[in-house]
Scaffold this motif. Structure first.
Motif, PDB file in Angstrom:
ATOM      1  N   GLU A 156      22.909  66.295  64.555  1.00 53.72           N
ATOM      2  CA  GLU A 156      22.612  65.361  65.646  1.00 53.72           C
ATOM      3  C   GLU A 156      22.136  64.030  65.094  1.00 53.72           C
ATOM      4  O   GLU A 156      22.571  62.949  65.539  1.00 53.72           O
ATOM      5  N   ILE A 157      21.230  64.080  64.116  1.00 57.74           N
ATOM      6  CA  ILE A 157      20.713  62.857  63.501  1.00 57.74           C
ATOM      7  C   ILE A 157      21.845  62.062  62.859  1.00 57.74           C
ATOM      8  O   ILE A 157      21.984  60.843  63.060  1.00 57.74           O
ATOM      9  N   ARG A 158      22.687  62.740  62.115  1.00 58.24           N
ATOM     10  CA  ARG A 158      23.778  62.054  61.421  1.00 58.24           C
ATOM     11  C   ARG A 158      24.807  61.504  62.406  1.00 58.24           C
ATOM     12  O   ARG A 158      25.401  60.444  62.168  1.00 58.24           O
ATOM     13  N   SER A 159      25.007  62.220  63.512  1.00 60.27           N
ATOM     14  CA  SER A 159      25.919  61.731  64.546  1.00 60.27           C
ATOM     15  C   SER A 159      25.399  60.430  65.153  1.00 60.27           C
ATOM     16  O   SER A 159      26.161  59.475  65.363  1.00 60.27           O
ATOM     17  N   LEU A 160      24.095  60.385  65.427  1.00 61.25           N
ATOM     18  CA  LEU A 160      23.497  59.181  65.985  1.00 61.25           C
ATOM     19  C   LEU A 160      23.568  58.017  64.995  1.00 61.25           C
ATOM     20  O   LEU A 160      23.845  56.874  65.376  1.00 61.25           O
ATOM     21  N   ILE A 161      23.338  58.303  63.719  1.00 64.14           N
ATOM     22  CA  ILE A 161      23.424  57.258  62.699  1.00 64.14           C
ATOM     23  C   ILE A 161      24.855  56.732  62.606  1.00 64.14           C
ATOM     24  O   ILE A 161      25.088  55.521  62.496  1.00 64.14           O
ATOM     25  N   SER A 162      25.823  57.656  62.676  1.00 65.06           N
ATOM     26  CA  SER A 162      27.228  57.241  62.634  1.00 65.06           C
ATOM     27  C   SER A 162      27.596  56.389  63.837  1.00 65.06           C
ATOM     28  O   SER A 162      28.492  55.540  63.759  1.00 65.06           O
ATOM     29  N   ASP A 163      26.886  56.613  64.962  1.00 64.67           N
ATOM     30  CA  ASP A 163      27.110  55.811  66.166  1.00 64.67           C
ATOM     31  C   ASP A 163      26.478  54.431  66.083  1.00 64.67           C
ATOM     32  O   ASP A 163      26.665  53.604  66.968  1.00 64.67           O
ATOM     33  N   GLY A 164      25.713  54.205  65.025  1.00 62.44           N
ATOM     34  CA  GLY A 164      25.079  52.904  64.849  1.00 62.44           C
ATOM     35  C   GLY A 164      23.614  52.858  65.221  1.00 62.44           C
ATOM     36  O   GLY A 164      22.985  51.795  65.152  1.00 62.44           O
TER      37      GLY A 164
END
Length: 393
Positions: free
Chosen positions: A132-140
């Motif tokens: 989840e954290i990495r997904s949010l980071i990938s989203d900017g």
């Protein structure tokens, strides 16, 4: 003898005794108490119930140096992450510093978890949270990290400070805090009821639904300021977050600007002040603006305030929250990504579609959703939410 150490020791012993299922996979009694200490630390620090704190635990093999992790609500293009690392000393007469090597492990965990491209071996409890954290980071989105080093002793030594300084983390993005038995006891003592009077002015509306009574009316904002001055975080004991204040918090700064601006009529409905979840849910689902709800959060209590709350009743607000939170929880399930690769980016639109499906299946329009048929709508959603989610995809 430090009384607070013994109070916490008795508390965690009782937690282990009262909740054997929480520790069923642990054979060693000391390890059970260590886990219980992390649970009570998380519960006290975040202001959540023990059951919820237990669900945030990630300790075990391949835990990357993280005993518990909490991911907060998105604020503009930032999201808060709270990491817990616990160390419990069983000799209550000993004053031990928080171990410097544990600080080093947390530093390493941050470097691994928050790098979307760095492979790391994780246990089943930690893996979905990291995804989840990495997904949010990938989203900017930008993470703001608070590392809570909790023990029943003293803070770390200079060696621990050296590990933190050598990591080179930006001070406005990563913060290390010490939290011990004295802090836990102080927060536990603050759990007391609040008895206060709020003065309403003008005409008020009372609406009954779901065996609760909702009162809508006008209150001078000064009344709420005085409440927080008198009682502080105690007012929000049931909330997932303690009151974060106005400084360095973009959502609350936006609310502050609304309160001191030209608007004369401001609706205050319970959880709305510390959280934007009501506004996001309603704007996404019933007002059909999922793109604005996702990317314009800080303007929901400003520019879009009237668009969000105009002609909204309590039944519509509650059902919107239920739909929104369900879709948000589905977004966090890594095992669904293979079937629905768009899920990390589409939960707002899926929530809107589910709202449409519920109204269509019940053969009603939005204005017809009131406290009279709220139970029927809620029961329908809860009984069919998996099927509705599949249809929306």
């Amino acid at each position: 003898m430090e009384i607070n150490k013994h109070i916490i020791d008795q508390r965690i012993t009782k937690i282990v005794a009262d909740n054997p299922a929480w520790f069923a996979k642990i054979g060693d009694e000391k390890q059970k108490k260590s886990k219980a200490f992390v649970i009570i630390s998380v519960s006290a620090y975040l202001g959540v119930e023990m059951e919820e704190a237990k669900n945030l635990i990630t300790e075990g093999g391949n835990d990357a140096g993280v005993d518990a992790i909490f991911i907060g609500d998105l604020n503009d293009f930032e999201f808060p992450v709270t990491i817990f690392q616990g160390k419990y000393v069983f000799d209550l007469d000993k004053d031990s510093n928080f171990p410097a090597n544990s600080i080093q492990r947390v530093v390493g965990a941050i470097a691994s978890i928050f790098d979307p491209y760095k492979p790391v071996l994780l246990n089943d409890d930690l893996k979905p949270k990291v995804q989840e954290i990495r997904s949010l980071i990938s989203d900017g989105y930008i993470p703001t990290v608070r590392c809570i080093c909790t023990n029943n002793g003293l803070t770390w030594t200079k060696e621990g400070d050296n590990h933190i300084e050598n990591a080179g983390f930006p001070s406005n993005q990563v913060q290390f805090d010490h939290f011990n038995h004295d802090d836990i006891v102080q927060l536990l003592q603050n759990k007391k009821g609040v008895k206060a009077t709020i003065h309403f002015s003008g005409k008020s509306i009372v609406d009954d639904f779901n065996y609760k009574r909702v009162l809508l009316g006008k209150v001078n904002v000064v009344e709420f300021a005085q409440l927080f001055e008198s009682h502080g975080d105690v007012l929000l004991e049931k909330n997932i977050r303690r009151y974060p204040g106005l400084s360095k918090n973009r959502v609350n700064e936006s609310i502050q600007n609304t309160l001191i601006g030209d608007k004369k009529d401001i609706a205050l409905t319970g959880d709305v002040i510390p959280s934007s979840v009501v506004a996001e849910s309603v704007f996404t689902i019933w007002k059909r603006k999922p793109h604005l709800a996702k990317f314009k959060r800080t303007e929901l209590f400003g520019k879009f305030y009237d668009d969000v709350f105009k002609d909204l009743n309590s039944a519509q607000a509650v059902l919107a929250i239920l739909i929104y939170r369900y879709c948000d929880n589905q977004r966090r399930k890594y095992e669904l990504y293979e079937k629905h690769p768009h899920l990390p980016y589409s939960n707002y639109f899926i929530a809107m579609i589910i709202g449409d499906l519920i109204l269509s299946d019940l053969n009603i329009k939005l204005p017809q959703l009131t406290h009279i048929n709220f139970e029927k709508a809620k029961d329908y959603f809860e009984a069919n939410r998996e099927a509705l989610f599949a249809r929306a995809n």
